[in-house]
Design a protein around this motif. Structure first.
Motif, PDB file in Angstrom:
ATOM      1  N   LYS A  42       3.969   9.406  -2.357  1.00 46.05           N
ATOM      2  CA  LYS A  42       5.038   8.851  -3.172  1.00 46.05           C
ATOM      3  C   LYS A  42       5.449   7.474  -2.648  1.00 46.05           C
ATOM      4  N   ALA A  43       5.885   6.618  -3.554  1.00 45.55           N
ATOM      5  CA  ALA A  43       6.543   5.373  -3.162  1.00 45.55           C
ATOM      6  C   ALA A  43       7.949   5.740  -2.679  1.00 45.55           C
ATOM      7  N   VAL A  44       8.283   5.331  -1.449  1.00 47.77           N
ATOM      8  CA  VAL A  44       9.512   5.791  -0.807  1.00 47.77           C
ATOM      9  C   VAL A  44      10.437   4.619  -0.507  1.00 47.77           C
ATOM     10  N   LEU A  45      11.714   4.861  -0.748  1.00 43.73           N
ATOM     11  CA  LEU A  45      12.782   3.920  -0.429  1.00 43.73           C
ATOM     12  C   LEU A  45      13.752   4.652   0.501  1.00 43.73           C
ATOM     13  N   SER A  46      14.080   4.045   1.651  1.00 39.84           N
ATOM     14  CA  SER A  46      14.879   4.766   2.636  1.00 39.84           C
ATOM     15  C   SER A  46      15.758   3.817   3.435  1.00 39.84           C
ATOM     16  N   THR A  47      16.839   4.363   3.964  1.00 42.10           N
ATOM     17  CA  THR A  47      17.588   3.644   4.983  1.00 42.10           C
ATOM     18  C   THR A  47      16.801   3.714   6.296  1.00 42.10           C
ATOM     19  N   PRO A  48      17.107   2.819   7.244  1.00 45.14           N
ATOM     20  CA  PRO A  48      16.238   2.681   8.428  1.00 45.14           C
ATOM     21  C   PRO A  48      16.583   3.607   9.591  1.00 45.14           C
TER      22      PRO A  48
ATOM     23  N   GLU B  56       9.525   4.505  11.473  1.00 47.07           N
ATOM     24  CA  GLU B  56       8.179   4.759  11.977  1.00 47.07           C
ATOM     25  C   GLU B  56       7.230   5.194  10.866  1.00 47.07           C
ATOM     26  N   LEU B  57       7.686   6.123  10.015  1.00 47.41           N
ATOM     27  CA  LEU B  57       6.792   6.682   9.002  1.00 47.41           C
ATOM     28  C   LEU B  57       6.485   5.681   7.894  1.00 47.41           C
ATOM     29  N   LEU B  58       7.440   4.794   7.629  1.00 47.33           N
ATOM     30  CA  LEU B  58       7.250   3.845   6.518  1.00 47.33           C
ATOM     31  C   LEU B  58       6.763   2.475   6.982  1.00 47.33           C
ATOM     32  N   ALA B  59       6.382   2.367   8.246  1.00 41.61           N
ATOM     33  CA  ALA B  59       5.857   1.095   8.747  1.00 41.61           C
ATOM     34  C   ALA B  59       4.525   0.769   8.080  1.00 41.61           C
ATOM     35  N   GLU B  60       4.083  -0.450   8.265  1.00 41.53           N
ATOM     36  CA  GLU B  60       2.775  -0.927   7.771  1.00 41.53           C
ATOM     37  C   GLU B  60       2.647  -0.748   6.265  1.00 41.53           C
ATOM     38  N   GLY B  61       3.745  -1.028   5.563  1.00 41.31           N
ATOM     39  CA  GLY B  61       3.685  -1.044   4.104  1.00 41.31           C
ATOM     40  C   GLY B  61       3.634   0.311   3.438  1.00 41.31           C
ATOM     41  N   ARG B  62       4.067   1.370   4.128  1.00 38.45           N
ATOM     42  CA  ARG B  62       4.049   2.706   3.518  1.00 38.45           C
ATOM     43  C   ARG B  62       5.347   3.025   2.786  1.00 38.45           C
TER      44      ARG B  62
ATOM     45  N   ALA C  73       0.435   0.500  -4.711  1.00 37.17           N
ATOM     46  CA  ALA C  73      -0.052   0.155  -3.373  1.00 37.17           C
ATOM     47  C   ALA C  73       0.700   0.958  -2.315  1.00 37.17           C
ATOM     48  N   LEU C  74       2.016   1.111  -2.488  1.00 38.77           N
ATOM     49  CA  LEU C  74       2.795   1.930  -1.566  1.00 38.77           C
ATOM     50  C   LEU C  74       2.287   3.369  -1.579  1.00 38.77           C
TER      51      LEU C  74
ATOM     52  N   ALA D  65      -0.383   7.998   0.881  1.00 34.67           N
ATOM     53  CA  ALA D  65      -1.316   9.116   0.729  1.00 34.67           C
ATOM     54  C   ALA D  65      -2.382   9.103   1.818  1.00 34.67           C
ATOM     55  N   HIS D  66      -2.861   7.905   2.156  1.00 33.10           N
ATOM     56  CA  HIS D  66      -3.881   7.801   3.207  1.00 33.10           C
ATOM     57  C   HIS D  66      -3.308   8.280   4.542  1.00 33.10           C
ATOM     58  N   PHE D  67      -2.082   7.863   4.856  1.00 31.39           N
ATOM     59  CA  PHE D  67      -1.448   8.271   6.107  1.00 31.39           C
ATOM     60  C   PHE D  67      -1.183   9.775   6.107  1.00 31.39           C
TER      61      PHE D  67
END
Length: 786
Positions: free
Chosen positions: A311-317, A323-329, A357-358, A363-365
């Motif tokens: 899923k494309a994810v939007l989150s507070t930091p 960590e999980l959303l680093a590198e463009g995830r 793209a997100l 999904a790859h990760f």
């Protein structure tokens, strides 16, 4: 598939944690982990030991073979016995502070200490700034565990930096996610009555720290650009939140949506959803949001599910999201910023390519997060834990250390953290705190001293007792006569406590009353024998030592009136307290005192003739006062046999109350010690340390043997942190003393008995010379005396 370890095949794993049908993230994780291991390694018997957070428990599936009632300390010991007797090869613990009982979950620790097999602990929370109790529990937990699993590199960092855990002991394993079949999102939307909608999704148990209100505040802007958008809040209110606060948070969110005019664009699905339904909602979602309010979270099962589902994810930091959303995830937005949420949601819904793209990167990760891969990582961690345990046992065995001592022995580093050394002065002597009467004053009103407190607050409802007012009278008299500071204050306090004692005297009965209500109503005609004896002890010191003639006169009169009643007493402690009072008065060793001394002395075995050198078949409270009274009587009467017996029984007590590590560990009040039985370790009471310190100092004064001074110092050290918890029982902030030591926690209430015990011990610890004319017992004296 058979998993082979250095000690043979691994056959049975017990996982401790919450378990479904309990509705929480740990319960779901425990159930999923067991299922994943069982599927991947069919030869393994993997089962659960579940935590009950309700008195009635749950209707568990067969995989749950034992349950622990969260708030019952004895249930943890029963669980340890169950595991040790069940031929379990490994324990895999799921840890979260809130799911175990005691301060910061401390009830868990005795269970772990009792286990004989290796322990691998998954830490679902590791705090960067833990409270003192959280730090103490986590330090001990990391020591007791053979390996530690965290789900993020940030968690591993906190273990290293905050809890000094070596990196070699830590495994980073992703939160597992299910392998979900690929379906058409539009089909799922139609099935969920979301057809034609741009779906924003948050799921999980609702609680006020989830920040959902900030997404609702963003919805007016989102709906203005995308009128077909809908924000789905999926999940029931957290059971503990609902138990204590009802549905206040959910209702506030619904009210907010109505106030903002976005009720049609916000849908609440108020139930705990199973994996199948959750998967359908995830596939239907265009964006997933975790708008949490706190940065501390190092794990989020919901975020892991969303990323693993592509899923494309939007989150507070918060930590895990960074960590999980680093590198463009995924995309991060500031905390509590509805405008930023609206801007990023609109941007992603407006740009399908960016969103795709997100999704691809997520999904790859997520492939490494699937439960089959996670199960393999856990088995690898279990392998390392068992290998480490085997090697450690081998090292101990070859060094000649008994194998039984190996499993949970304290490492030097852990000893330093759990039992911080008391402050010392020059030459290694104990550095004592200054005498602080703040809490004594807090517990005293114009009537006398309250007996109990809730934390540091006097508990008026339970009133006063002569026991504590006599103790306070003894202390203030000792301080005043020794030339302590604040003489006017001490004189005022001594007068107040003596007035209480005077009012407690019942001449019709020839006895002191004990308990007085807050309304100043005596609750009985006479108190216990022990309270009567303790009052005579205080009166003897006032009559002999008070600088005020009026107090000396009144104390002597009350002492003379009350002494005769003790001849009818049967309590050895009442005899002992009375003798301590008589010992303060020169020339008062008349017929009553001599008779009491003989009664106390005769039941004791001849010194050195018994493995149980005690006058009763049970040791209870204030035990050291009995040999202390024998020393006082023997010294005053010239009875070497009494002194020798007092020293022998005191030496035996000192040995009994010495922990293997060398610190003072008094007999606990939760069971005491019966001859032939096991000594209760808890609850340890300040009165025991005070009594032992006083008796040992007297032994040193009589004999000149410095060993007794060292024993007395150990008792003072118990108050200051040299104890089983490594925590100061004395509270330097309040000037009071906590009421004792329970398993894994201090009793934080600071009542009169405990505070007076510490202050008396501290006062008596002031350096003083040994008695010049020592009376040393001899075998010849003993033989002629009996």
């Amino acid at each position: 598939m058979e998993v082979i370890f250095s000690r043979g095949p691994l056959r049975r794993i017990a996982v401790i944690g919450n378990h479904t049908p309990c509705q929480c993230g740990i319960a779901t994780f425990t159930a999923d982990l067991i299922e994943a291991i069982t599927r991947r390694y069919g030869a393994l018997d993997c089962f659960a030991v579940a935590m009950n957070d309700t008195p009635e428990g749950y209707d568990y599936p067969p995989v749950v073979r034992h349950a622990i009632q969260k708030d019952q300390p004895e249930a943890y010991q029963k669980a340890a016995e169950f595991l040790n007797q069940s031929d379990v090869d490994m324990v895999c613990l799921q840890h979260e502070y809130g799911i175990f009982g005691g301060d910061a979950g401390s009830f868990l620790l005795p269970l772990l200490r009792s286990l004989t097999m290796p322990i691998v602990t998954t830490l679902h929370t590791v705090l960067q700034n833990p409270s003192p109790s959280q730090r103490a529990v986590m330090d001990e937990l990391t020591r007791l565990s053979d390996r530690l699993v965290v789900m993020s590199e940030r968690g591993a960092q906190f273990l290293r930096e905050v809890h000094d855990v070596p990196a070699s002991k830590i495994d980073v394993i992703h939160h597992g996610i299910p392998l979900a079949p690929t379906t058409d999102p539009d089909d799922e939307k139609q099935a969920l009555d979301l057809g034609g909608k741009s779906v924003l999704l948050t799921f999980g148990l609702l609680s006020p720290d989830k920040g959902i209100e900030n997404v609702i505040r963003a919805m007016p802007q989102v709906l203005q650009k995308f009128p077909d958008a809908v924000y789905v809040v999926l999940g029931a209110t957290h059971p503990q939140i609902r138990k204590h606060h009802g549905e206040v948070y959910r209702e506030s969110l619904e009210a907010l949506a109505e106030t903002l005019g976005v009720s049609s664009g916000v849908r609440f699905v108020n139930r705990f959803v199973a994996l199948g339904e959750l998967t359908r909602f995830l596939h239907a979602a265009d964006l997933y949001l975790t708008p949490y309010l706190k940065p501390d979270q190092i794990t989020s099962g919901t975020l892991a599910y969303a990323v693993g589902s592509g899923k494309a994810v939007l989150s507070t930091p918060y930590h895990y999201a960074q960590e999980l959303l680093a590198e463009g995830r995924g995309i991060l937005v500031p905390y509590r910023d509805p405008d930023a949420i609206a801007r990023e949601v609109i941007g992603l819904l407006s740009d399908p390519e960016k969103r795709a793209a997100l999704e691809a990167r997520a999904a790859h990760f997520g492939r490494a997060m699937a439960w089959p891969a996670v199960a393999e990582s856990y088995l690898a961690s279990l392998t390392r834990a068992r290998q480490t345990k085997t090697e450690k046992r081998h090292r101990f065995a070859t060094a000649g250390v008994p194998r039984s001592a190996v499993p949970r022995s304290v490492s030097p580093r852990a000893s330093a953290s759990l039992s911080p050394p008391c402050s010392t002065g020059e030459g290694g002597t104990l550095k004592r705190p200054a005498l602080d009467l703040s809490h004594l004053l807090r517990l005293t009103d114009d009537t006398g001293m309250f007996q109990h407190a809730t934390f540091t607050i006097p508990l008026r409802a339970e009133g006063y007792c002569i026991d504590d007012n006599a103790r306070a009278l003894l202390l203030t008299t000792c301080l005043e006569s020794s030339g302590a500071a604040e003489l006017p204050l001490l004189g005022t306090l001594s007068t107040r406590y003596l007035s209480f004692v005077q009012d407690a005297w019942n001449p019709a009965r020839g006895r002191f009353r004990n308990f007085l209500s807050f309304e100043r109503r005596w609750l009985e005609e006479q108190g216990s024998e022990d309270s009567h004896g303790r009052t005579l002890w205080a009166l003897g010191h006032v009559a002999a030592r008070s600088p005020d003639a009026g107090r000396r006169f009144l104390a002597r009169r009350l002492f003379d009136d009350a002494l005769g009643a003790t001849l009818s007493f049967t309590s050895p402690r009442a005899w002992a307290y009375t003798l301590l009072g008589v010992g303060a008065l020169p020339g008062r060793w008349g017929a009553v005192a001599v008779a009491l001394a003989e009664r106390l002395f005769q039941p004791f075995p001849i010194a050195g003739s018994s493995e149980w050198p005690w006058l009763e078949d049970r040791l209870t409270y204030a035990n050291a006062r009995l040999p202390q009274a024998l020393l006082v009587a023997g010294h005053a009467l010239g009875r070497g046999d009494m002194i020798e017996t007092g020293l022998a029984s005191l030496s035996w007590l000192a040995t009994l109350q010495t922990a293997p590590e060398g610190y003072f560990s008094p007999i606990g009040s939760d069971g005491f010690l019966t001859r032939g039985g096991e000594m209760a370790r808890f609850d340890q009471q300040p009165i025991e340390a005070c009594a032992m310190a006083s008796a040992c100092r007297l032994a040193r004064e009589i004999t000149g043997d410095e060993r007794w001074l060292r024993e007395s110092e150990r008792c003072l050290s118990w108050f200051l942190g040299k104890n089983v918890l490594g925590k100061s029982v004395y509270d330097p902030l309040s000037g009071g003393c906590r009421d004792g030591i329970h398993p894994e926690r201090l009793n934080e209430n600071q009542g009169a008995e405990s505070t007076l015990s510490f202050l008396q011990t501290l006062h008596e610890a002031q350096p003083r010379p040994a008695t010049e004319h020592r009376l040393v017992a001899s075998s010849q004296t003993l033989a002629t005396a009996r």
